[in-house]
Design a protein around this motif. Structure first.
Motif, short mmCIF file in Angstrom:
data_model
loop_
_atom_site.label_atom_id
_atom_site.label_comp_id
_atom_site.label_asym_id
_atom_site.label_seq_id
_atom_site.Cartn_x
_atom_site.Cartn_y
_atom_site.Cartn_z
N TYR A 179 1.81 3.50 -7.66
CA TYR A 179 1.02 3.94 -8.58
C TYR A 179 0.27 3.46 -9.58
CZ TYR A 179 6.27 6.07 -9.56
OH TYR A 179 7.45 6.10 -9.69
N GLY A 180 -0.10 2.30 -9.02
CA GLY A 180 -1.03 1.62 -9.01
C GLY A 180 -2.47 2.62 -7.61
N LYS A 181 -1.68 2.82 -6.75
CA LYS A 181 -2.62 3.50 -5.76
C LYS A 181 -3.06 4.23 -5.89
CE LYS A 181 -3.03 0.02 -2.13
NZ LYS A 181 -3.90 -0.52 -1.56
N ALA A 182 -1.96 5.20 -6.92
CA ALA A 182 -2.66 6.75 -6.54
C ALA A 182 -3.45 6.67 -8.50
CB ALA A 182 -1.37 7.32 -7.83
N LEU A 183 -3.53 6.05 -9.14
CA LEU A 183 -4.87 5.50 -10.33
C LEU A 183 -6.15 5.02 -9.72
CD1 LEU A 183 -2.13 4.33 -12.65
CD2 LEU A 183 -3.68 6.01 -12.58
N GLU A 184 -5.82 4.41 -8.35
CA GLU A 184 -6.95 3.88 -7.67
C GLU A 184 -7.62 5.54 -7.21
OE1 GLU A 184 -6.43 1.53 -5.02
OE2 GLU A 184 -5.44 -0.37 -5.71
N ALA A 185 -7.41 5.88 -6.76
CA ALA A 185 -7.31 7.08 -6.04
C ALA A 185 -8.34 8.49 -7.61
CB ALA A 185 -6.22 8.21 -5.38
N ALA A 192 1.08 9.53 -12.84
CA ALA A 192 1.19 8.18 -12.21
C ALA A 192 0.68 7.52 -13.47
CB ALA A 192 0.16 7.86 -11.51
N LEU A 193 0.29 7.54 -14.82
CA LEU A 193 -0.02 6.49 -15.50
C LEU A 193 1.96 5.94 -16.72
CD1 LEU A 193 -3.34 7.82 -17.18
CD2 LEU A 193 -2.46 5.42 -16.45
N SER A 194 1.74 7.52 -16.66
CA SER A 194 4.04 7.65 -17.41
C SER A 194 4.74 7.14 -16.34
CB SER A 194 3.86 9.56 -17.40
OG SER A 194 5.02 9.51 -17.97
N ARG A 195 4.39 7.56 -14.69
CA ARG A 195 5.55 7.04 -13.69
C ARG A 195 5.80 5.37 -13.89
NH1 ARG A 195 10.74 8.57 -13.75
NH2 ARG A 195 10.30 7.89 -11.68
N ARG A 196 4.30 4.69 -13.82
CA ARG A 196 4.60 3.37 -13.93
C ARG A 196 4.45 2.52 -15.18
NH1 ARG A 196 -1.88 0.90 -12.41
NH2 ARG A 196 -2.26 1.67 -14.41
N GLY A 197 4.61 3.28 -16.41
CA GLY A 197 4.46 2.94 -17.80
C GLY A 197 6.94 2.82 -17.32
N GLU A 198 6.86 3.73 -16.85
CA GLU A 198 8.76 3.42 -16.96
C GLU A 198 8.78 2.27 -16.10
OE1 GLU A 198 12.05 4.49 -18.04
OE2 GLU A 198 10.87 4.66 -18.01
N ALA A 199 8.11 1.79 -15.05
CA ALA A 199 9.12 1.25 -13.85
C ALA A 199 8.53 -0.21 -14.42
CB ALA A 199 8.22 1.80 -12.65
N LEU A 200 7.13 -0.37 -15.10
CA LEU A 200 6.69 -1.26 -16.15
C LEU A 200 8.09 -1.77 -17.03
CD1 LEU A 200 3.10 -0.96 -16.34
CD2 LEU A 200 4.43 -3.17 -15.17
N ARG A 201 8.47 -1.01 -17.95
CA ARG A 201 9.53 -0.87 -18.60
C ARG A 201 10.88 -1.12 -18.16
NH1 ARG A 201 13.59 1.61 -20.39
NH2 ARG A 201 13.98 3.10 -19.21
N MET A 202 11.40 -1.01 -16.78
CA MET A 202 12.31 -1.30 -16.36
C MET A 202 12.18 -2.50 -15.62
SD MET A 202 14.52 1.00 -16.76
CE MET A 202 15.96 0.77 -15.21
N ALA A 203 10.68 -3.39 -15.56
CA ALA A 203 10.56 -4.70 -14.72
C ALA A 203 10.70 -5.42 -15.80
CB ALA A 203 9.28 -4.46 -13.89
N ASP A 204 11.06 -5.01 -17.33
CA ASP A 204 10.72 -6.16 -18.71
C ASP A 204 9.07 -6.22 -19.11
OD1 ASP A 204 13.44 -5.78 -18.68
OD2 ASP A 204 13.89 -7.84 -17.78
N ARG A 205 8.30 -5.38 -18.36
CA ARG A 205 7.56 -5.09 -19.11
C ARG A 205 6.62 -4.71 -19.90
NH1 ARG A 205 4.83 -5.75 -12.40
NH2 ARG A 205 2.61 -5.79 -12.96
N TYR A 206 6.35 -4.96 -20.44
CA TYR A 206 6.34 -3.80 -21.71
C TYR A 206 5.81 -4.23 -22.41
CZ TYR A 206 11.95 -4.63 -21.78
OH TYR A 206 12.88 -4.55 -21.61
#
Length: 291
Positions: A179-185, A192-206
């Motif tokens: 998702y970070g690579k997508a956001l670089e582009a 990409a922001l929404s899905r990275r936010g969800e992945a960060l949530r799942m990784a407890d990086r609130y």
């Protein structure tokens, strides 16, 4: 819609071919505008005037596919392929039709054939990857997504697609990187922001998740999935009232959002609002069962 003619036999061969050509061209513009019924009408007349034109059959099949008239689409793609057996486009589109119908083995046959003709076709590779996911062949799907990225690393969507698969496989670190690579582009790519936010949530990086989801919602305030994810993050951060506001808004936007009902039910349960929690859990169960 097509103007139509009462009697095609009144036209000379040259006139019929000319009219059919214009109808096909107009149909392509209708398709670009998602006016598929109008496109089908034009293409039906074009086929009556010039039945041996594979493009007309293929275009009509594509319109039928998009509006989910799958049997009609299969008939049209079959005729297009009879006239032009090595059309990667028709094979890929027929494969998408088979996949939408759940006929995944036939879809894979078409995708494989199409890719022997056009091995670097990104949309066919993507359609094949989607079918592999549906077949639960996730490692093979991942390889297809990696090939797509290797062909063009500048396409933000391709990074998101692989990130989504990593997230499905619970490989959250890899998903976050993609998702970070997508956001670089494309720094304002809401998905990409929404899905990275969800992945960060799942990784407890609130806190990081909240920053991504806030930005996604600045760009697209009515994004129900981002609202649902932010609601879950706010709950983890101890802001249950903020979480409920987001989940209420998400459910208002999508009354069939099963996950949002489940999360809201859990928050209501924590707040000892058990009647409301039971209502949300009941709604989630009904939606899950298709009732």
């Amino acid at each position: 819609m097509s103007e139509g003619i009462k009697d095609h036999s009144e036209l000379s061969e040259a006139a019929a071919q000319s009219r059919a050509s214009v109808l096909r061209s107009r149909a392509e513009s209708y398709i670009a505008l998602s006016r598929h019924d109008a496109a089908i009408a034009d293409l039906t007349e074009a086929i009556a005037l010039a039945p041996d034109n594979a493009r007309a059959w293929r275009l009509r099949g594509e319109s039928h596919r998009v509006i989910e008239r799958y049997e009609a689409a299969l008939e049209d793609f079959g005729e297009a392929l009879r006239l032009e057996p090595d059309s990667a486009y028709a094979l890929g589109s027929r494969g998408q039709t088979y996949a939408a119908m759940g006929r995944l083995d036939e879809a894979m046959d078409d995708f494989e054939h199409a890719l022997t003709l056009a091995p670097d076709s990104l949309w066919i590779l993507e359609a094949k990857a989607d079918a592999l996911v549906d077949l639960d062949r996730l490692d093979e799907a991942l390889a297809e997504h990696s090939k797509i990225i290797s062909l063009n690393e500048e396409l933000a969507y391709s990074w998101v697609a692989r990130g989504d698969l990593y997230q499905r496989m619970q490989l959250y670190s890899e998903a976050i990187d993609d998702y970070g690579k997508a956001l670089e582009a494309d720094p304002d790519y809401v998905r990409a922001l929404s899905r990275r936010g969800e992945a960060l949530r799942m990784a407890d990086r609130y806190e990081e998740a909240l920053a991504d989801l806030n930005r996604a919602l600045e760009l697209e305030p009515g994004n129900d999935r981002a609202l649902g994810s932010r609601g879950a993050v706010l709950s983890e951060l101890g802001d249950n009232e903020g979480a409920l506001r987001d989940l209420d808004a998400a459910i208002e936007l999508d009354p069939d959002y099963v996950w949002a009902f489940r999360v809201r039910g859990e928050i209501l349960q924590e707040l000892d609002r058990h009647e409301e929690a039971i209502s949300d859990f009941t709604r989630a169960l009904r939606l899950d069962s298709g009732d």
